[in-house]
Every structure is written in structure tokens, then in C-alpha cells.
Design an enzyme around this catalytic site. Sequence first.
Site, PDB file in Angstrom:
ATOM      1  N   CYS A   2      33.600   1.578   4.297  1.00 56.07           N
ATOM      2  CA  CYS A   2      35.050   1.524   4.275  1.00 56.07           C
ATOM      3  C   CYS A   2      35.486   0.137   3.810  1.00 56.07           C
ATOM      4  O   CYS A   2      34.958  -0.874   4.258  1.00 56.07           O
ATOM      5  CB  CYS A   2      35.701   1.809   5.614  1.00 56.07           C
ATOM      6  SG  CYS A   2      35.333   3.435   6.261  1.00 56.07           S
ATOM      7  N   ARG A  27      32.489   0.215  -1.268  1.00 55.15           N
ATOM      8  CA  ARG A  27      32.171   0.307   0.160  1.00 55.15           C
ATOM      9  C   ARG A  27      32.318   1.720   0.703  1.00 55.15           C
ATOM     10  O   ARG A  27      31.843   2.036   1.785  1.00 55.15           O
ATOM     11  CB  ARG A  27      33.074  -0.632   0.959  1.00 55.15           C
ATOM     12  CG  ARG A  27      32.935  -2.073   0.584  1.00 55.15           C
ATOM     13  CD  ARG A  27      33.856  -2.915   1.414  1.00 55.15           C
ATOM     14  NE  ARG A  27      33.449  -2.941   2.800  1.00 55.15           N
ATOM     15  CZ  ARG A  27      32.624  -3.825   3.321  1.00 55.15           C
ATOM     16  NH1 ARG A  27      32.117  -4.769   2.561  1.00 55.15           N
ATOM     17  NH2 ARG A  27      32.299  -3.776   4.591  1.00 55.15           N
ATOM     18  N   TRP A  75      34.594   5.679   3.849  1.00 54.90           N
ATOM     19  CA  TRP A  75      33.298   6.344   3.914  1.00 54.90           C
ATOM     20  C   TRP A  75      33.337   7.108   5.239  1.00 54.90           C
ATOM     21  O   TRP A  75      33.337   6.509   6.315  1.00 54.90           O
ATOM     22  CB  TRP A  75      32.163   5.330   3.902  1.00 54.90           C
ATOM     23  CG  TRP A  75      30.798   5.949   3.809  1.00 54.90           C
ATOM     24  CD1 TRP A  75      30.164   6.366   2.670  1.00 54.90           C
ATOM     25  CD2 TRP A  75      29.910   6.231   4.878  1.00 54.90           C
ATOM     26  NE1 TRP A  75      28.931   6.889   2.982  1.00 54.90           N
ATOM     27  CE2 TRP A  75      28.746   6.820   4.323  1.00 54.90           C
ATOM     28  CE3 TRP A  75      29.965   6.055   6.262  1.00 54.90           C
ATOM     29  CZ2 TRP A  75      27.656   7.221   5.093  1.00 54.90           C
ATOM     30  CZ3 TRP A  75      28.888   6.459   7.035  1.00 54.90           C
ATOM     31  CH2 TRP A  75      27.739   7.036   6.449  1.00 54.90           C
ATOM     32  N   ASN A 101      37.613   0.244   9.883  1.00 56.37           N
ATOM     33  CA  ASN A 101      36.230   0.389   9.432  1.00 56.37           C
ATOM     34  C   ASN A 101      35.372   0.315  10.685  1.00 56.37           C
ATOM     35  O   ASN A 101      35.563  -0.568  11.508  1.00 56.37           O
ATOM     36  CB  ASN A 101      35.886  -0.767   8.486  1.00 56.37           C
ATOM     37  CG  ASN A 101      34.414  -0.815   8.132  1.00 56.37           C
ATOM     38  OD1 ASN A 101      33.719   0.195   8.200  1.00 56.37           O
ATOM     39  ND2 ASN A 101      33.945  -1.993   7.749  1.00 56.37           N
ATOM     40  N   GLY A 102      34.437   1.249  10.854  1.00 53.12           N
ATOM     41  CA  GLY A 102      33.564   1.232  12.024  1.00 53.12           C
ATOM     42  C   GLY A 102      33.672   2.523  12.799  1.00 53.12           C
ATOM     43  O   GLY A 102      34.129   3.544  12.275  1.00 53.12           O
ATOM     44  N   GLU A 493      10.251   1.107  -3.825  1.00 52.48           N
ATOM     45  CA  GLU A 493      11.574   0.730  -4.331  1.00 52.48           C
ATOM     46  C   GLU A 493      11.944   1.574  -5.558  1.00 52.48           C
ATOM     47  O   GLU A 493      13.083   2.018  -5.698  1.00 52.48           O
ATOM     48  CB  GLU A 493      11.587  -0.774  -4.650  1.00 52.48           C
ATOM     49  CG  GLU A 493      12.852  -1.315  -5.281  1.00 52.48           C
ATOM     50  CD  GLU A 493      14.116  -1.144  -4.438  1.00 52.48           C
ATOM     51  OE1 GLU A 493      14.038  -0.739  -3.280  1.00 52.48           O
ATOM     52  OE2 GLU A 493      15.201  -1.391  -4.997  1.00 52.48           O
ATOM     53  N   LYS A 497      15.244   3.981  -5.649  1.00 50.70           N
ATOM     54  CA  LYS A 497      16.288   3.872  -6.685  1.00 50.70           C
ATOM     55  C   LYS A 497      16.538   5.237  -7.326  1.00 50.70           C
ATOM     56  O   LYS A 497      17.670   5.619  -7.585  1.00 50.70           O
ATOM     57  CB  LYS A 497      15.868   2.879  -7.777  1.00 50.70           C
ATOM     58  CG  LYS A 497      16.045   1.430  -7.407  1.00 50.70           C
ATOM     59  CD  LYS A 497      17.498   1.016  -7.414  1.00 50.70           C
ATOM     60  CE  LYS A 497      17.785  -0.181  -6.550  1.00 50.70           C
ATOM     61  NZ  LYS A 497      17.691  -0.010  -5.112  1.00 50.70           N
ATOM     62  N   GLU A 500      18.405   7.674  -4.861  1.00 49.52           N
ATOM     63  CA  GLU A 500      19.815   7.401  -4.584  1.00 49.52           C
ATOM     64  C   GLU A 500      20.689   7.522  -5.826  1.00 49.52           C
ATOM     65  O   GLU A 500      21.869   7.835  -5.711  1.00 49.52           O
ATOM     66  CB  GLU A 500      20.000   6.035  -3.909  1.00 49.52           C
ATOM     67  CG  GLU A 500      19.657   4.849  -4.774  1.00 49.52           C
ATOM     68  CD  GLU A 500      19.842   3.523  -4.052  1.00 49.52           C
ATOM     69  OE1 GLU A 500      20.735   3.403  -3.221  1.00 49.52           O
ATOM     70  OE2 GLU A 500      19.061   2.588  -4.346  1.00 49.52           O
ATOM     71  N   HIS A 516      -5.821  11.176   0.007  1.00 47.11           N
ATOM     72  CA  HIS A 516      -5.731  11.630   1.402  1.00 47.11           C
ATOM     73  C   HIS A 516      -4.604  12.647   1.585  1.00 47.11           C
ATOM     74  O   HIS A 516      -4.181  12.905   2.700  1.00 47.11           O
ATOM     75  CB  HIS A 516      -5.534  10.425   2.333  1.00 47.11           C
ATOM     76  CG  HIS A 516      -6.657   9.449   2.255  1.00 47.11           C
ATOM     77  ND1 HIS A 516      -7.930   9.719   2.714  1.00 47.11           N
ATOM     78  CD2 HIS A 516      -6.731   8.203   1.709  1.00 47.11           C
ATOM     79  CE1 HIS A 516      -8.729   8.691   2.482  1.00 47.11           C
ATOM     80  NE2 HIS A 516      -8.017   7.758   1.865  1.00 47.11           N
ATOM     81  N   LYS A 619      28.032   0.913   0.092  1.00 50.09           N
ATOM     82  CA  LYS A 619      27.388  -0.388   0.211  1.00 50.09           C
ATOM     83  C   LYS A 619      27.808  -0.934   1.571  1.00 50.09           C
ATOM     84  O   LYS A 619      28.867  -0.596   2.063  1.00 50.09           O
ATOM     85  CB  LYS A 619      27.905  -1.305  -0.904  1.00 50.09           C
ATOM     86  CG  LYS A 619      26.970  -2.434  -1.186  1.00 50.09           C
ATOM     87  CD  LYS A 619      27.060  -2.875  -2.611  1.00 50.09           C
ATOM     88  CE  LYS A 619      26.043  -3.943  -2.887  1.00 50.09           C
ATOM     89  NZ  LYS A 619      24.730  -3.363  -3.214  1.00 50.09           N
TER      90      LYS A 619
HETATM   91  C1  F6R Z   1      19.473   0.610  -1.970  1.00 50.16           C
HETATM   92  C2  F6R Z   1      20.378  -0.177  -1.162  1.00 50.16           C
HETATM   93  C3  F6R Z   1      20.261  -0.075   0.307  1.00 50.16           C
HETATM   94  C4  F6R Z   1      20.435  -1.468   0.953  1.00 50.16           C
HETATM   95  C5  F6R Z   1      20.429  -1.342   2.479  1.00 50.16           C
HETATM   96  C6  F6R Z   1      20.524  -2.696   3.154  1.00 50.16           C
HETATM   97  O1  F6R Z   1      19.662   0.373  -3.331  1.00 50.16           O
HETATM   98  O2  F6R Z   1      21.200  -0.887  -1.668  1.00 50.16           O
HETATM   99  O3  F6R Z   1      19.057   0.508   0.691  1.00 50.16           O
HETATM  100  O4  F6R Z   1      19.398  -2.285   0.513  1.00 50.16           O
HETATM  101  O5  F6R Z   1      21.497  -0.539   2.884  1.00 50.16           O
HETATM  102  O6  F6R Z   1      21.695  -3.353   2.792  1.00 50.16           O
HETATM  103  P1  F6R Z   1      21.885  -4.898   3.048  1.00 50.16           P
HETATM  104  O7  F6R Z   1      20.915  -5.618   2.187  1.00 50.16           O
HETATM  105  O8  F6R Z   1      23.305  -5.182   2.704  1.00 50.16           O
HETATM  106  O9  F6R Z   1      21.590  -5.137   4.507  1.00 50.16           O
END
Ligand code: F6R
Length: 624
Positions: A2, A27, A75, A101-102, A493, A497, A500, A516, A619
Site C-alpha cells: 500500500c 507498492r 495491496w 497501510n498494514g 534467484e 524471477k 514472479e 536424487h 514491493k
Molecule cells: C523478488 C523480490 C522480493 C524481495 C523480498 C524482500 O524480486 O523483490 O522477493 O526481495 O520481498 O524485500 P526487501 O529486500 O525489501 O526486504
Amino acid sequence: MCGIVGYVGSQSALEVVLAGLRRLEYRGYDSAGVAVLADGGIAAAKKSGKLVNLEKALVDQPLPAGAAGIGHTRWATHGGPTDANAHPHLDNAGRVAVVHNGIIENFAELRAELAARGHVLGSETDTEVVAHLLAEECSGGADLAAAMRLVCRRLNGAFTLVAVHADAPDVVVGARRDSPLVVGVGEGEAFLASDVAAFIAHTRSAIELGQDQVVEVRRDGGAGGAGGVGVVVTDFDGRPADVRHFRVDWDAAAAEKGGHASFMHKEIAEQPRAVADTLLGRIGADGELLLDELRIPAAELREVDKVVVVACGTAFHAGLIAKYAIEHWTRIPCEVEPASEFRHRDPILDARTLVVAVSQSGETMDTLMALRHAREQGSRVLAICNTNGSTIPRESDAVLYTHAGPEVAVASTKAFLTQLVACYLVALYLGQVRGTKWGDEIQGVVRDLAGIAGAVERVLADMEPVRALARSLAGAGTVLFLGRHVGYPVALEGALKLKELAYMHAEGFAAGELKHGPIALVEEGLPVVVVVPSPRGRSVLHDKIVSNIQEIRARGARTIVIAEEGDETVLPCADHVVWVPVTPTLLQPLVTTVPLQVFACELAVARGNEVDQPRNLAKSVTVE
Ligand code: F6R
């Protein structure tokens, strides 16, 4: 999660708030809304879906400009992404509007209480109770800031709240507990926002709020007036609070796409610069590594007998890579754990444990809770963070800031590379103070790190074949990623990527684990990306992974091999090779991750997905 904006000043509050929401949309993008104070009342509009839906609605039914206003991009947590659940929420008389937010954990009991007193609540959100509670306190004689303090004392959970009242047309009030809120102070105007991106086009002068604080911004008055705007910060009991002023060290252009097709595209391209900036000023005249912000005395670091890295998602993968460097360079055992799991298993921690919390946003709730738990057990916490003014560094004993600049795309790219650089620096620093690494060895690694920016640039210059390959795989159902040693977290990783961004089934494995179980997944045409270690490093691993590639190819896999320039041993078993520059073994993730980012980004675009705002994500995950 949010995005919240509040504004009071001489510009059109509606325009400023909408512009702020555009910058905060990363966000959360389930719904958006605004409220402005105008003509003695509150005019509000809200719409489910992305901000653009709200903007269209405002063209059909414009709101007055107003001199104060609030806005929200959501969000969803409580209640689906509908118009009714979108913020702002108003009380029944329409005199108070609030954005949040929260999560307010005790909202059900507050809601029942309010209903019993005759309030009618029209949404399924936890937020709406706050508008009604504020209205009750204000009608009992409290001003909005006092009402906010009283209400906050009754709330459990995590929240940033920003509210306006029709009777106070020049005032916006905010509050925070475990959720971000920063204040921007301009000439005759002030801003409240989830992060500085919302107001950076107007001012770089900011105030960081502490935990459990209420802020009132008032035009033409209030204590500590700054150019006609007063900013008053108190705790929830009304006592004046200490605040930290800071200057945002990047400008508005950094938060723009700058001609790129997406923020992710831009942020991938910015990685050479981000890596170089994170290294700036780290070596003193005498060749010693300088981590001045570290603030934990060297004597204490010498006593450390265990390092625990806690982080989530991509930052967790940075932690997994850090383990190899920390253990190799310092000989201190290092554990790495997803922050969301950490405190729930009663980890063994004491004053000799150094906990490293890695977070781009500095607001990830799981990571915050993990570090609080560690501090309660007497451990020291070092944050590696990209966001000045955020909660995680403020609550840690020390912080090493990455200098990636604002990361707007939801999927983390440049922050990851800079987190790796910061982890390497911490490992080297521990080696320096504990004497497990000689000065010349440390300088050698720092020199290697300094060369990485150029290496990443070279990787980026030759990405068209990777893009073409990604486009050709747009119809694939599954992609597997394999790696060994530091290449294993890189494989994780790469898979994250792809999941997501492209919404595809993707999994990362340690290549040695293949036999395995996972090898059963391999069938004709399955794309498998393999991150090959340098043949010059742990060559035994190199040879083993080449055997692994042969095994999967023999079973029909289409092999996409990421290998060091000159490593021709991979040619016979690779359907596609992506060459990366020669780097020292431990630093290789800084170059091998980059093609995987480009691959996921391009594949997502080819599948018609929005790379900056993938579905269901946000994010800055400020809920547990
Ligand atoms: C993936 C991604 C998330 C963040 C995770 C932690 O591309 O961006 O997996 O890495 O939510 O976020 P931060 O680093 O802000 O604690």
C-alpha cells in the site's frame, strides 16, 4: 505494501497526491483512491484496479483541487479489491477520511463495538473502523492529532495511518507503528508518504518518524514552522518526540523510467553504476577497508562466533551467497534463514551472534520481526539496506547502506547486486578486524569488486541473444535452473524471477541434487538453465556440473548454459551458451545473475505481462 500520500500546501492537493500515487503504485495496485479538503467538506473518489482507473473516473467526475488531501494505492489484505474496500474510508457523516497501510489485528472487536453504537460500516476492511473512531474522538472535542493519538492507543497490529478532517482544512495527520511513513518538508508545503519517491519532485528535505509516533502537518502555523508549514511530532501519549532530519540523496529523475520500456529494464541497466556506487569510499588512504557506518566496535566483532543472515525472497538469495564468502574469508559459521521462519523455531542466539538483516526496502515485516527477536536475545544486528529513513536500519545496531538508488520495479534486480557487494564488504571487514585476511588480500578482493561494474556492463552489452532465446520460450510450461556452490543461489534467484514475472513454473536446484529426484522432471524439450562454475576455481565442481548437463541433455533437455568466457568444455553439451566475463569464483554471482534477470524480464514481456507490477505482488511487504 500500500502506498500512502498526504499533502498540505499551496499547490493543487489533488494533483500532488495523484502524482505521488503514481510514484508509489509499485507498492500495491489493487485499487486507488483520493480525498481532498475543499469547500468545507471532503470530496473523495476511489476505484478498484490500477491507478489509471481512478484517473479515468476523475476525468468523468472531477474533484476540486483543494489545499490538503490524502491518497492511497492498495495491496488488499482485508476484503477483496473492490471500489467499496478501496481507501480512503470515511466516517458516516463524511467528515473524516483515512488511508491505511498494514493490518489492524483487533478490527473485528472494534467493528462490533462501533456497530453497537450505531455506526454503519460499509466495507470489509480493517481500516474503516479508524475513520469512525477518529470521528467519535473529534466529536468529543479532540482535534485530529489528539484523536489520532487516542485511536492509535486502541489499535493492535501494524499501521501507517494518514487522515484529514473537514473541520481542519489545513491539516493532515499521520501515525505509524511497524509500517513506514516519512515527512517531506518543502517551502510552504508538507508531505506525508510511505516513501520519499512520492515527494522527491517537490523537496529533498525529509523527516524520519520513529515507532509509535503521530505527526501533524499544518499550513501557516504549528510549532517549528518551516516556510509556513508546521510539523509537530509526538508519541502516542502526546509527548514531543525526537525525529531525524535527512536529505534525500537522489533526485526525481532517478525515480523516472528515463526512456526505458519499464522500470525493471532501467534498473537492470543501472547495475554497473549501482555496484560502483556501493563500493565508493570504502577503502581508506592506508588501504584499510572503511565501513564507518558499521558502528559495532571492532572488539565486539572479534568476539562474534556465529553469523546469521535473515532476509526474504531475493534478499534471502543474497544471504545464501554471502554465506560462502563469510565462511571462506572469516571461518565463522554462518547460517542463512528466511526471515519469516526465523523467530518461530526458537533459534539459538546470544551476544556473540551477529545477525545480518538484508532488505532493500527496510520495511519487510518478516525481516523486522526477525531482527527484533534477535535483539531481544541479546544479539547484535547489522542491517544491509537500500532505503534511508526506513525501519530496519533504525532498529538495528548498525547499518551498511547499499547505494542502488530507488528501486521501483517490484522484482528486485539492482538491489540484489548491491546487497551482494555489501555482504562481501561485511565479510571482508570481519576478516580484517579478526585478522583472518591479510590487508593485501582484502585490497585484492576490493579491486576485483571494483572491476565488476565493467564486467556487468559487458554482460549487458550482449544480451540480445538472451532476449531472443527468452522470446522463443514464451510458450514453455516449465523452466528449471541448476547451479552449484555460489551458482546454486543464483539458480534459485533465476527461478524466482521467472515465477514472479512470467508466471511460469520454474524451480532452482543444486545440480548435485538432480539425481536424487528432480531429474525425473526432465523430458524432451524441457528448458534447463545451468550456471556453470569457473573451471579455474573449484574445478572439481565445474567438471561435475558438466557431467550433470550431459545427463539432462541425454534425457532430452534443451540446455541453456551460463559459462565463463573461454570455457569451451561446455560447448558439446550446450544448446545455447551465454558467456560471462571471468571473475573470481566467489564474485561470479554478480555477473551470472544478470542474464537471468534479462531472460525473465523478456519472457514476461513476451507473455504479455506487466513486468513492473506483477500480479498479486507488491514491493515492500509490510505484513507478516
Ligand atoms: C523478488 C523480490 C522480493 C524481495 C523480498 C524482500 O524480486 O523483490 O522477493 O526481495 O520481498 O524485500 P526487501 O529486500 O525489501 O526486504
